[in-house]
Enzyme design. Structure first.
Site, PDB file in Angstrom:
ATOM      1  N   THR A  50       5.298  10.854 -28.328  1.00  0.00           N
ATOM      2  CA  THR A  50       5.731  11.744 -28.943  1.00  0.00           C
ATOM      3  C   THR A  50       4.824  12.997 -29.990  1.00  0.00           C
ATOM      4  O   THR A  50       5.131  13.984 -29.814  1.00  0.00           O
ATOM      5  CB  THR A  50       6.834  11.456 -30.045  1.00  0.00           C
ATOM      6  OG1 THR A  50       6.378  10.417 -30.947  1.00  0.00           O
ATOM      7  CG2 THR A  50       8.103  10.651 -29.237  1.00  0.00           C
ATOM      8  N   THR A  51       3.752  12.556 -30.443  1.00  0.00           N
ATOM      9  CA  THR A  51       2.742  13.202 -30.956  1.00  0.00           C
ATOM     10  C   THR A  51       2.121  14.399 -29.980  1.00  0.00           C
ATOM     11  O   THR A  51       1.712  15.231 -30.361  1.00  0.00           O
ATOM     12  CB  THR A  51       1.635  12.374 -31.695  1.00  0.00           C
ATOM     13  OG1 THR A  51       2.032  11.433 -32.582  1.00  0.00           O
ATOM     14  CG2 THR A  51       0.674  13.200 -32.240  1.00  0.00           C
ATOM     15  N   TYR A 107      18.804  10.218 -31.375  1.00  0.00           N
ATOM     16  CA  TYR A 107      20.171  11.034 -31.504  1.00  0.00           C
ATOM     17  C   TYR A 107      21.345  10.085 -31.143  1.00  0.00           C
ATOM     18  O   TYR A 107      22.662  10.222 -31.557  1.00  0.00           O
ATOM     19  CB  TYR A 107      20.234  12.119 -30.757  1.00  0.00           C
ATOM     20  CG  TYR A 107      21.544  12.914 -30.888  1.00  0.00           C
ATOM     21  CD1 TYR A 107      21.438  13.759 -31.801  1.00  0.00           C
ATOM     22  CD2 TYR A 107      22.501  13.146 -29.870  1.00  0.00           C
ATOM     23  CE1 TYR A 107      22.618  14.708 -32.392  1.00  0.00           C
ATOM     24  CE2 TYR A 107      23.674  13.672 -30.302  1.00  0.00           C
ATOM     25  CZ  TYR A 107      23.721  14.629 -31.351  1.00  0.00           C
ATOM     26  OH  TYR A 107      24.732  15.343 -31.488  1.00  0.00           O
ATOM     27  N   TYR A 150       8.870   0.924 -29.595  1.00  0.00           N
ATOM     28  CA  TYR A 150       8.381   1.997 -30.526  1.00  0.00           C
ATOM     29  C   TYR A 150       9.798   2.250 -31.699  1.00  0.00           C
ATOM     30  O   TYR A 150      10.612   2.693 -30.884  1.00  0.00           O
ATOM     31  CB  TYR A 150       7.939   3.224 -30.092  1.00  0.00           C
ATOM     32  CG  TYR A 150       7.591   4.332 -31.084  1.00  0.00           C
ATOM     33  CD1 TYR A 150       7.352   4.242 -32.235  1.00  0.00           C
ATOM     34  CD2 TYR A 150       7.231   5.452 -30.469  1.00  0.00           C
ATOM     35  CE1 TYR A 150       6.813   5.099 -33.019  1.00  0.00           C
ATOM     36  CE2 TYR A 150       6.832   6.630 -31.144  1.00  0.00           C
ATOM     37  CZ  TYR A 150       6.728   6.494 -32.343  1.00  0.00           C
ATOM     38  OH  TYR A 150       6.258   7.390 -33.591  1.00  0.00           O
ATOM     39  N   ARG A 199      13.103   9.589 -36.931  1.00  0.00           N
ATOM     40  CA  ARG A 199      13.051  10.348 -35.847  1.00  0.00           C
ATOM     41  C   ARG A 199      14.262  10.172 -34.760  1.00  0.00           C
ATOM     42  O   ARG A 199      14.582  11.074 -34.358  1.00  0.00           O
ATOM     43  CB  ARG A 199      11.703  10.533 -34.884  1.00  0.00           C
ATOM     44  CG  ARG A 199      10.600  11.162 -35.903  1.00  0.00           C
ATOM     45  CD  ARG A 199       9.380  11.578 -35.028  1.00  0.00           C
ATOM     46  NE  ARG A 199       8.368  11.847 -35.682  1.00  0.00           N
ATOM     47  CZ  ARG A 199       8.012  13.222 -35.947  1.00  0.00           C
ATOM     48  NH1 ARG A 199       8.968  14.184 -35.621  1.00  0.00           N
ATOM     49  NH2 ARG A 199       6.870  13.632 -36.779  1.00  0.00           N
ATOM     50  N   LYS A 258       5.275  -0.724 -31.694  1.00  0.00           N
ATOM     51  CA  LYS A 258       4.640   0.142 -32.706  1.00  0.00           C
ATOM     52  C   LYS A 258       5.784   0.277 -33.716  1.00  0.00           C
ATOM     53  O   LYS A 258       6.894   1.083 -33.483  1.00  0.00           O
ATOM     54  CB  LYS A 258       4.311   1.390 -32.004  1.00  0.00           C
ATOM     55  CG  LYS A 258       3.928   2.482 -32.989  1.00  0.00           C
ATOM     56  CD  LYS A 258       3.639   3.772 -32.207  1.00  0.00           C
ATOM     57  CE  LYS A 258       3.183   4.960 -33.528  1.00  0.00           C
ATOM     58  NZ  LYS A 258       2.858   6.457 -32.680  1.00  0.00           N
ATOM     59  N   ILE A 282      -1.409   2.431 -34.264  1.00  0.00           N
ATOM     60  CA  ILE A 282      -1.380   3.602 -33.147  1.00  0.00           C
ATOM     61  C   ILE A 282      -1.232   4.849 -34.050  1.00  0.00           C
ATOM     62  O   ILE A 282      -0.273   5.081 -34.913  1.00  0.00           O
ATOM     63  CB  ILE A 282      -0.145   3.645 -32.194  1.00  0.00           C
ATOM     64  CG1 ILE A 282      -0.217   2.559 -31.190  1.00  0.00           C
ATOM     65  CG2 ILE A 282      -0.273   5.004 -31.489  1.00  0.00           C
ATOM     66  CD1 ILE A 282       0.579   2.308 -30.076  1.00  0.00           C
TER      67      ILE A 282
END
Length: 245
Positions: free
Chosen positions: A46-47, A109, A135, A140, A164, A206
């Site tokens: 996502t980064t 979401y 993850y 988020r 993660k 990470i």
């Protein structure tokens, strides 16, 4: 998996002023990680703006990173999302030859139940033979993966090999380390508590800040994994202010 113990970096995707992917800058980013002690690269997490890149841009980013890395470091590929069927399709249609594992984020979401989280990752795990790193990033996604859910997935699917963990909750992280199988990798996804997680039995990180400070951050993790606590904390406190920025 020994290759996933230590410091991985979730690579950014640089852009030009015109809004196009800056492939020259991306090559420099990769070389900077390789030259400064990082243990593995995470591609299109996502980064790396994976939620907003087009399919064509994603393919180009993967190509640039693979070429720049030239086999020097192991690579992990991010494949995740809120649409389970789409994630499964991407796993089945993507050439994963260059990657040692897939990093897959919990659905955002949708705010699934814990059973919903389990069923999502059951579908992910059965779509590929590739090792899967879960993850968890509730800040988020708007939902937290409970320890019990992660433990259940870790026991039920041989190719779910780690998580993660980015809830920022050291107690939750310690419970994951305690209750998951011994070879299951609990990887920090929160730079500030990485050292604490490593000293509690975690497998590394990470990282995001490791991208800008790869040598110091990877050395800190290495010291932590080796039990060199004083040296590790000396580096942690040097880096901590940068993490908070």
């Amino acid at each position: 998996m020994q290759d996933l113990i230590g410091t991985g970096v979730a690579l950014i995707t640089p852009f030009t002023a015109a809004g196009e992917v800056d492939h020259s800058a991306l090559e420099q980013v990769v070389n900077y990680q390789v030259d400064n002690g990082i243990d593995y690269l995470v591609v299109l997490g996502t980064t790396g703006e994976s939620a907003t890149l087009t399919l064509e841009e994603k393919e180009a980013v993967k190509s640039t990173i693979t070429k720049a890395n030239a086999g020097r470091l192991p690579m992990v590929l991010g494949i995740g999302g809120s649409n389970t069927a789409a994630v499964v399709n991407e796993l089945k249609t993507t050439d994963l030859t260059d990657y040692i594992a897939v990093l897959s984020v919990s659905p955002a979401y949708n705010k699934p139940t814990q059973e919903g989280v389990y069923q999502h990752f059951k579908a992910v795990a059965t779509a590929t033979n590739k090792p899967i790193i879960l993850y968890n990033v509730p800040g988020r996604t708007a939902s937290n993966m409970a320890v019990e859910t992660v433990v259940r997935l870790a026991h039920d699917f041989d190719n779910i090999i780690g998580i993660k963990e980015a809830a920022g909750d050291i107690v939750q992280a310690m419970k994951l380390i305690q209750y998951t199988p011994k070879d299951f990798l609990v990887i920090s996804g929160d730079d500030m508590i990485t050292l604490s997680m490593v000293l509690a039995g975690g497998a590394g990180v990470i990282s995001v800040i490791g991208q800008g400070l790869p040598q110091g951050f990877s050395d800190m993790v290495r010291y932590g994994l080796n039990g060199d606590v004083e040296e590790a904390f000396e580096l942690h406190y040097k880096i901590a202010a940068s993490i908070d920025m």
